[in-house]
Write an enzyme that holds these catalytic residues in place. Structure first.
Site, PDB file in Angstrom:
ATOM      1  N   GLU A  88      -5.062  -8.750  -0.334  1.00  0.00           N
ATOM      2  CA  GLU A  88      -5.848  -8.374   0.857  1.00  0.00           C
ATOM      3  C   GLU A  88      -7.295  -8.230   0.420  1.00  0.00           C
ATOM      4  OE1 GLU A  88      -4.504  -5.252   3.509  1.00  0.00           O
ATOM      5  OE2 GLU A  88      -2.411  -5.787   3.141  1.00  0.00           O
TER       6      GLU A  88
ATOM      7  N   GLU B 208       0.837  -1.213   0.000  1.00  0.00           N
ATOM      8  CA  GLU B 208       0.000   0.000   0.000  1.00  0.00           C
ATOM      9  C   GLU B 208       0.867   1.257   0.000  1.00  0.00           C
ATOM     10  OE1 GLU B 208      -3.282  -0.151   2.824  1.00  0.00           O
ATOM     11  OE2 GLU B 208      -4.126  -1.878   1.786  1.00  0.00           O
TER      12      GLU B 208
END
Ligand code: AHR
Length: 488
Positions: free
Chosen positions: A292, A173
């Protein structure tokens, strides 16, 4: 009557076992207490790994485990987690509750956990706050077989043999907690860092670049344009959020459908990102990895908000099953998915409380779907209606089908209706005559859950009354249910 048609002659690709992957971060009780209890614990363990949890996870055939984060990955300095435990450096886990992390679970412990689970390690490196040298040395430490500073350090720490590490993530991220970068900047940084993530001996690294958040198509486009030739996989993160009511357990039918609608958005996201990837990489050299995903509610009342500990109901089972069917259908290019997270965090397989353990409805979905691992996807089509309130309609059914190495056809079928059962006729093309049909079903009230008082309230049971013809069979699926059907 709803219809499902399956053509066994329409054989597609292999469904990678890694679509059934897991993710464990240094977050709350995801590792400490949930998996790793340490060598002095009274809880039954092998080398600190609690055996009840390990045995349960082995049953669902965990193929790959991602670690150490998540956001934690870009703050993690791996050298703090090796050597004698009593002298390991402590750190503050700023993302997750501000607790002191004592680094007692580090590289050696992670590899031991993977060994016990029989799964592949997927190590996520630190690009956000770590150096190129640090990332490079981690790979050397884990995989170099010979004389080198890092291989010698590993031997000093009790592991002369190198490990095999195929999957390596270069940051997490990085558009957010991993450094708030712009895609152009990250793409260049990715190119630089991955250069030094070396292949040692016969260990071939599958290099994974940080991909987009949900529908950030610009990120995917820039990454593919600037760094596409330097990666083997690009990640996608997408969490299913509830509407205004964020409780994991106290919700009504409307809230149920909101979650399912949001979960099903996965199909639009996967297909849109794949379209961009096809444009830049028509040869399919780069895989999409949804590393995820899962539902994200408010934490259980009274628990630390930074620990992301949530209960799990039949609503989550339905969301997981419908999502896994999407991954199977897109498995020609989606090669890994890692639900967040394995134990005690977000949409977990397992909840623990001291020595007690509960298998969630989502665990049972992973158990039922494990038959698809490494099987061949076959063409399947539904003719069915919709369900849900006006403004939040979702398909009534979700499905995928595969044929395993023994020629057994496996169908996973989901009835998304909160309150109505439905009958389905399945017609098979390409199978001479149906011999036997056996089916397991997971069902319950939409809020149905397992807890420490009643750990086995929700669990699969045989589905009765399957009516078998020469090339078709009829069955009735209860409301809010997931079935795994085997046809021989
Ligand atoms: O899974 C919890 C967090 O969600 C992860 O650390 C991060 O990558 C994502 O935002």
């Amino acid at each position: 009557m709803n219809h499902l048609s399956i053509n066994l002659r329409n054989r597609k690709n292999t469904i990678s076992r890694n679509l059934y992957g897991q993710f464990s971060e240094h977050l709350g009780r995801g590792i400490y207490g949930g998996i790793y209890v340490g060598e002095d614990s009274d809880i039954s363990h092998i080398n600190g790994m609690r055996q009840d949890v390990v045995e349960a996870l082995k049953k669902i055939k965990v193929p790959v485990l991602r670690w150490p984060g998540g956001c934690f990955a870009d703050e993690y300095h791996w050298k703090d987690g090796i050597g004698p435990r009593e002298s390991r450096k402590k750190m503050v886990n700023t993302h997750w509750g501000g607790l002191v992390e004592d680094n007692s679970f580090g590289t050696h412990e992670f590899m031991e956990l993977c060994r016990q689970l029989g799964c592949e390690p997927y190590v996520n490196g630190n690009l956000g706050s770590g150096t190129v040298q640090e990332m490079s040395e981690w790979m050397e430490y884990m995989t170099f077989d010979g004389i080198s500073p890092m291989a010698e350090l590993r031997a000093q720490n009790g592991h002369p043999q190198p490990w095999r590490v195929h999957y390596f993530g270069v940051g997490n991220e990085n558009w957010g907690c991993g450094g708030s970068m712009r895609p152009e900047y990250y793409a260049d940084e990715y190119r630089r860092y991955q250069t030094y993530v070396r292949n040692y001996g016969d260990n071939r690294v599958f290099r994974i670049a940080c991909g987009p958040n949900a529908d950030d198509y610009n990120w995917t486009q820039k990454l593919m344009e600037i760094a596409g030739p330097y990666m083997d996989g690009l990640t996608l993160h997408y969490y299913t959020q509830p509407g205004k009511n964020r409780s994991a357990t106290d919700f009504d039918e409307n809230d149920y459908y909101v979650v399912l609608k949001n979960a099903l958005r996965m199909e639009e996201l996967v297909s849109s990102h794949l379209q961009i990837m096809h444009r830049y990489d028509p040869a399919h050299n780069v895989a999409l990895l949804v590393d995820e995903w899962g539902t994200w509610y408010d934490v259980e009342p009274g628990t630390n908000p930074g620990f992301l500990y949530q209960q799990n109901t039949m609503r989550d089972a339905i969301a997981a099953a419908a999502t896994l069917n999407i991954f199977n259908q897109y498995s020609s290019r989606v090669k890994m998915a890692n639900i967040a997270q394995m134990v005690n965090v977000l949409q977990s397989m397992i909840l623990t409380e001291g020595a007690k353990m509960v298998l969630t409805p989502t665990y049972h979905v992973f158990d039922l779907f494990s038959v698809h691992q490494e099987a061949t996807l076959v063409g399947s089509w539904l003719e069915a209606g919709e369900t849900g309130p006006a403004g939040c309609r979702v398909p009534l059914l979700s499905q995928s089908a595969s044929v395993d190495g023994d020629g057994v056809l496996h169908i996973t079928l989901v009835n998304l209706s909160a309150s109505s059962s439905c009958s389905i006729r399945t017609t098979l093309e390409g199978m001479e005559e149906i011999g036997t049909v056996s089916a397991q079903v997971l069902s319950g009230a939409i809020q149905g859950k397992n807890d420490f008082e009643a750990p086995q309230r929700i669990q699969p049971a045989p589905l009765k009354n399957v009516d078998i013809g020469r090339d078709c069979f009829d069955l009735e699926l209860p409301a809010c249910s997931v079935a795994a059907i085997a046809v021989r």
